[in-house]
Design an enzyme around this catalytic site. Sequence first.
Site, mmCIF file in Angstrom:
data_model
loop_
_atom_site.group_PDB
_atom_site.id
_atom_site.type_symbol
_atom_site.label_atom_id
_atom_site.label_comp_id
_atom_site.label_asym_id
_atom_site.label_seq_id
_atom_site.Cartn_x
_atom_site.Cartn_y
_atom_site.Cartn_z
ATOM 1 C CB CYS A 384 30.065 -1.150 -12.308
ATOM 2 S SG CYS A 384 30.883 -0.027 -13.448
ATOM 3 C CG HIS A 510 29.387 -4.577 -15.714
ATOM 4 N ND1 HIS A 510 28.206 -4.144 -15.177
ATOM 5 C CD2 HIS A 510 30.110 -3.463 -15.975
ATOM 6 C CE1 HIS A 510 28.202 -2.827 -15.123
ATOM 7 N NE2 HIS A 510 29.335 -2.381 -15.601
ATOM 8 C CD GLU A 512 26.760 -7.434 -14.552
ATOM 9 O OE1 GLU A 512 27.798 -7.717 -13.908
ATOM 10 O OE2 GLU A 512 26.423 -6.265 -14.803
HETATM 11 N N1 GLN Z 1 28.611 5.544 -13.092
HETATM 12 C C1 GLN Z 1 29.795 4.817 -12.836
HETATM 13 C C2 GLN Z 1 30.883 5.108 -13.849
HETATM 14 O O1 GLN Z 1 30.619 5.589 -14.908
HETATM 15 C C3 GLN Z 1 29.515 3.327 -12.772
HETATM 16 C C4 GLN Z 1 29.066 2.764 -14.078
HETATM 17 C C5 GLN Z 1 28.390 1.416 -13.942
HETATM 18 O O2 GLN Z 1 27.969 1.021 -12.852
HETATM 19 N N2 GLN Z 1 28.248 0.703 -15.042
HETATM 20 O O3 GLN Z 1 32.031 4.845 -13.607
#
Ligand code: GLN
Length: 539
Positions: A384, A510, A512
């Site tokens: 992310c 994600h 994970e």
């Molecule tokens: N802050 C980034 C976004 O909103 C990444 C979010 C995250 O890592 N979950 O896109």
Amino acid sequence: MSKAKYIFVTGGVASSLGKGIISASLGKLLQARGLRVTIQKFDPYINIDPGTLNPYEHGECYVTDDGAETDLDLGHYERFLNISTSQDNNVTTGRIYYNVIQAEREGKFLGKTVQVVPHITDEIKNNIFKLGNTDKYDIVITEIGGCVGDIESLPFIEAVRQAKLEVGPSRCISIHLTLVPYIKTAGELKTKPTQHSVKELQEAGIQPDILVCRSEHPVTLDIRKKLALFCNVPYNSVIEALDAETIYDVPILMRKEKLDERVLAKFKMSYKKQPKIDQWKEFLGRLKNPTSEVNIGLVGKYVELKDAYKSIAESFTHAGAENECHVNVNWIHAEDIDSKNVHKMLDNLDGILVAPGFGERGIDGKLEAVRFARENKIPFLGICLGLQCAVIEFARNVLKLKGANSTEMDPKSKHPVIDIMEDQKNLKEMGGTMRLGAYDCTIKKGTKASHIYNHSKISERHRHRYEFNGKYLQAFEEAGMIASGTNPDTNLVEIMEIPDHPWFVGTQFHPELKSTVDNPHPLFVKFIKAAIVNKKDTE
Ligand code: GLN
């Protein structure tokens, strides 16, 4: 009418005794006997969900397939049981009140005074029975957050009392998890805190059926008998829960203590068949007998609180076991890394993971970590925000786009290589409005991603507002960083990789959140494999 059976798990004496792990372990054992089990958690705080909570407050926010932002215990439920949970598996006081107040505004209470009993407790019961009434489950385990005696958990305890009464003892039991402390100077285990905590439960109208006693020392027969006498339970329903070497030992320990058998006996269910836990035991065998070892750097900004990256840490455990490799996770504070010390800080690592996150703090350190991994050919996984950092780093140092950034960090960036998603632009509310939950992703043939997944279509979970800016894709691909996974409907970039690097992958989603004991996530499994190879090459 559903025939689901209900198990309520409450906690006493102290918080953090591991109700989530005990619930998940019991769930696992019952599932291993062929029962269909789900677990839900009630959290007594007033936030509608933990999505708006700082990770320092409450650890990781776990996202389900249906896009619910939930408590991290749901991660344990999924990892232990290999099931998918949903919004119905995590309900807070805030959500209960929100639903009741909405109904009040709609005039659904027909002029009645709306009160904690019966309206709030009815809404809690609706949420307890909702899962059982689907006919999808034989057993619904409900974990009540907090401790018995807390002001804020009172309505939940009252709802449990009512639910037990409505459903009857043949389909409803309660388990109380408590602490039996060891007093060093006396050289004794003490039962009094548990006695008090059970009294508190009894005053609220609930007689626990089973006591699970967390303890640093074995709970002797004498102590069990004493607890049984004072707490009004048979002594074979006093279960010992010793501190375990790993959370994955707990199902085995609970099996030895016959927790599952006690539960089934209370439900008058036959339990001749032994639980099928061979796969679990094999996993434990691999976990505890590694043939190699790697050092992985987890670069993030909440590293002081390990719970903030719970699912990532557990995914490494699963992937390590799969590779028969001990994974040492080095927790590295992104803010501690700069261009001068990066070599010293990251030199001993066999793989680097840049973690998810929000906001500007620690970004420079994360960019240094990405650069170090990219230039030194160290296996890299960016999740992310970690992917977004990989993109920014590549734009600045390979494409030489000065000032390239995410508009999250620099809204006026000359090169917004990461930009806010169109449908996020005009949102006013923060809670529950990110791009959340499972989305499909199509994987390009011949790429590392396709090799890793061995599938051309996958589904992964998300939690973000920003995305790769498609205007730059051609420039990136020509310079050696390609989009290997995209959303089939929106074309949003989901995976980026550098083909000319031993293992450099970033994902907007994600992974994970989908790694379980039975199904370790392929991205983590292959990342660890690459780290093992990298270690051998550099030795
Ligand atoms: N802050 C980034 C976004 O909103 C990444 C979010 C995250 O890592 N979950 O896109």
